[in-house]
Write an enzyme that holds these catalytic residues in place. Structure first.
Site, PDB file in Angstrom:
ATOM      1  N   ASP A  59      -0.014  -9.149 -11.073  1.00 50.57           N
ATOM      2  CA  ASP A  59      -0.079  -9.549  -9.676  1.00 50.57           C
ATOM      3  C   ASP A  59       0.159 -11.051  -9.596  1.00 50.57           C
ATOM      4  OD1 ASP A  59      -0.679 -10.072  -7.073  1.00 50.57           O
ATOM      5  OD2 ASP A  59      -2.651  -9.126  -7.092  1.00 50.57           O
ATOM      6  N   ARG A 112      -9.063 -15.866 -13.786  1.00 45.95           N
ATOM      7  CA  ARG A 112      -8.184 -16.647 -12.924  1.00 45.95           C
ATOM      8  C   ARG A 112      -8.488 -18.122 -13.157  1.00 45.95           C
ATOM      9  NH1 ARG A 112      -8.296 -12.914  -7.388  1.00 45.95           N
ATOM     10  NH2 ARG A 112      -7.466 -11.022  -8.381  1.00 45.95           N
ATOM     11  N   GLN A 127     -13.750  -6.479 -10.027  1.00 46.56           N
ATOM     12  CA  GLN A 127     -13.610  -5.719  -8.799  1.00 46.56           C
ATOM     13  C   GLN A 127     -13.281  -4.263  -9.106  1.00 46.56           C
ATOM     14  OE1 GLN A 127     -10.450  -7.977  -6.861  1.00 46.56           O
ATOM     15  NE2 GLN A 127      -8.906  -6.505  -7.476  1.00 46.56           N
ATOM     16  N   ASP A 238      -7.558  -7.921   5.236  1.00 41.89           N
ATOM     17  CA  ASP A 238      -8.761  -8.339   4.518  1.00 41.89           C
ATOM     18  C   ASP A 238      -9.985  -7.866   5.286  1.00 41.89           C
ATOM     19  OD1 ASP A 238      -7.254  -9.603   2.596  1.00 41.89           O
ATOM     20  OD2 ASP A 238      -7.592 -11.634   3.377  1.00 41.89           O
ATOM     21  N   GLU A 251     -15.033 -12.626   2.529  1.00 38.38           N
ATOM     22  CA  GLU A 251     -14.084 -11.556   2.202  1.00 38.38           C
ATOM     23  C   GLU A 251     -14.617 -10.709   1.051  1.00 38.38           C
ATOM     24  OE1 GLU A 251      -9.845 -10.968  -0.049  1.00 38.38           O
ATOM     25  OE2 GLU A 251     -10.083 -12.806   1.132  1.00 38.38           O
ATOM     26  N   SER A 254      -9.403  -6.921  -0.157  1.00 40.53           N
ATOM     27  CA  SER A 254      -8.035  -7.048   0.318  1.00 40.53           C
ATOM     28  C   SER A 254      -7.357  -5.717   0.021  1.00 40.53           C
ATOM     29  CB  SER A 254      -7.314  -8.195  -0.399  1.00 40.53           C
ATOM     30  OG  SER A 254      -5.967  -8.266   0.003  1.00 40.53           O
TER      31      SER A 254
END
Length: 337
Positions: A59, A112, A127, A238, A251, A254
């Site tokens: 991604d 990340r 997640q 979102d 949030e 998504s």
């Protein structure tokens, strides 16, 4: 890292001690995962931690984040730790032979490295990634919105069980969802930044699904960045919840209807990413060889942080933080794991 972005709620104190927190995290994750699987007809599968760069499966997020890349000796080549599994899931649905109306979910763990660390963001990402096969007729906003309602109902049920187990936790979620597009949000709050718009609408309505993210709005800019090769920018969004501890939009997911041949072709051109057309994933999709799907990611630590009413994501996951952040959090009653 600047401490200016950190929020320290005045008089904050965790409602749970560390041991209670760990027990509550397990309760939340087990409950949410079980109910999500049942409501969306999902089967749990194993998923990769890393993929080959040339596969096109990683991604690209906003297109600027650097993946963690390393070589494997026996492979004689480099691999990348995934940012998410948005594209891998679609291939897996076809390979595993899932029928229309069913799907898969998996625990997605990522690194990340370019995240700006604050109350909500960690280098470590965890997640639930989920994906389901839909028919051509179901590639609609109605399908997306009905799925959002199911996810919010799972969240409400998880909150109820958590509050029964830990009475000191407050019930604060709203089951009523406000669906609004990014253009409608810009029209309503033209003088605010995208983040300020999200805060304003969530403060007013509580639970918001913000739709159509990725394409340019009337001001010539997108509300937020989205890679052009997984969500259809006209049918994504979102899920935002008003966070009473941090007093801001929060949030937790998504998601969206995924690109088909037509929308992928248009979005690759709009984003200046035509070079991706020859990658295996993109070529298969443009040739109509992959199923039509809908899917998304739901933050595990995000949901735990929200429901346990914590002020920092480091209170519900073990990660690495700058020394000055650790010290500042400790001084303000925030205990990082």
């Amino acid at each position: 890292m600047s401490l200016k972005k950190l929020k320290f709620p005045e008089g904050y104190s965790s409602k749970l001690d560390i041991l209670q927190t760990e027990i509550a995290i397990k309760l939340v994750k087990d409950t949410f995962e079980r109910e999500l699987s049942a409501r969306l007809n999902l089967t749990r599968v194993s998923a990769p931690l890393f993929v080959r760069p040339e596969s096109g499966l990683n991604d690209d997020l906003n297109g600027t984040e650097r993946p963690v890349q390393f070589d494997i000796y026996d492979l004689g080549a480099d691999v990348q730790i995934v940012h998410s599994l948005a594209k891998w899931k679609r291939q897996a649905l076809k390979r595993y032979g899932f029928p229309t109306g069913s799907g898969l979910y998996t625990d997605m763990n990522a690194i990340r490295r370019d995240e700006e660390l604050d109350n909500l963001h960690s280098v470590y990402v965890d997640q639930w990634d989920w994906e389901t096969i839909i028919s051509r007729e179901d590639r609609t906003l109605h399908t997306l919105q009905e799925t959002v309602k199911k996810i919010v109902s799972v969240l409400m049920d998880t909150q109820e069980l958590l509050c029964q187990r830990f009475p000191q936790i407050d019930r604060f979620l709203s089951p009523d969802i406000t669906f609004i597009t990014t253009q409608e949000l810009l029209d309503r709050y033209p003088s605010l930044s995208p983040k300020q718009r999200e805060d304003a609408v969530c403060k007013e309505y509580g639970t918001v699904f913000l739709m159509q993210i990725g394409g340019a709005l009337s001001d010539g800019k997108p509300h937020d960045g989205r890679a052009p090769d997984y969500d259809d920018w006209n049918m994504n969004g979102d899920l935002l919840i008003w966070n009473p501890v941090l007093q801001q939009a929060f949030e937790i997911s998504s998601m969206g209807i995924r690109v088909d041949e037509k929308s992928l072709d248009a979005q690759l051109s709009a984003a200046g990413c035509d070079n991706r057309r020859e990658r295996p994933f993109h070529k298969a999709l443009l040739n109509g060889e992959l199923p039509l799907t809908m899917g998304g990611g739901i933050g595990q630590s995000r949901i735990c942080m929200l429901l346990l009413q914590k002020a920092h994501i480091g209170e519900v996951q073990a990660s690495v933080w700058p020394d000055d952040m650790v010290a500042a959090c400790e001084q303000n009653g925030i205990v990082l794991l």
